[in-house]
Design a protein around this motif. Structure first.
Motif: not given
Length: 203
Positions: A97-98, A105-107, A202-203
């Motif tokens: 999943i990860g 998305s890198k975030y 936080t993004k």
């Protein structure tokens, strides 16, 4: 001079024996806990310390689903089978999943993207698996510890109760480089995300 020559050696020997007799040498029973949401790196950062303490004469027990990286003859490893199975399943399922999330998305921070709700639920499940284990219940009755070292990132909250039962002091630490949503409560660190990014917030 003859008196000093005759008496001094005996005085020194007697003094040394006395000091050895009254010196309190204490080997502590220390428990290192790494819980059911953990990977190789969690143990890699802690094992050298545990092995060094064992080398210095302390009685060390690792309560962890992770295998030793480097076995030490004076370190005891304990893990209820249910906790090992829980962690293995977590690593396999969340690894997939990860990775999928990170490719999008890198975030991505799936573990804490819901402000820690998923992690709290996992923590409850881990505690349930541990405390219902017959192996664990038997181990608790036969064990005693002076100090319990907790890996905060593996959600060890119910182990605080175990430390209380043992009458042990606790050391809580985190091996990861960011603050989890509940770490502000544990460490007294403010969560002003405008200057200190918090995982998933936080993004």
């Amino acid at each position: 001079m003859k008196f000093i020559t005759d008496v001094a050696p005996n005085f020194i020997i007697t003094s040394n024996i006395f000091l050895l007799a009254v010196t309190n040498i204490h080997a502590a029973n220390i428990l290192f806990y790494i819980g059911g949401i953990s990977t190789h790196s969690h143990r890699a950062g802690l094992e050298p310390l545990a092995n060094k303490l064992a080398q210095n004469g302390h009685n060390i027990t690792f309560f962890s689903p992770l295998k030793p990286i480097e076995s030490h003859p004076n370190v005891t490893n304990f893990c209820p089978p249910g906790l090992k199975a829980f962690n293995d399943k977590f690593q396999h399922s969340f690894g997939v999943i990860g990775m999928q999330s990170r490719l999008k998305s890198k975030y991505a921070a799936d573990l804490v993207s819901d402000y820690g709700t998923f992690m709290f639920d996992m923590g409850y499940s881990i505690c349930e698996v541990i405390f219902k284990s017959k192996e664990f219940q038997k181990w608790v009755k036969e064990s005693s510890f002076d100090l319990v070292v907790l890996d905060r990132s593996s959600i060890p909250d119910c182990i605080y109760g175990l430390a209380h039962k043992f009458g042990a002091k606790t050391i809580s630490y985190t091996p990861i480089s960011f603050i989890l949503p509940w770490d502000s409560l544990t460490f007294g660190i403010p969560t002003e995300s405008w200057w200190l990014p918090t995982a998933g917030w936080t993004k």
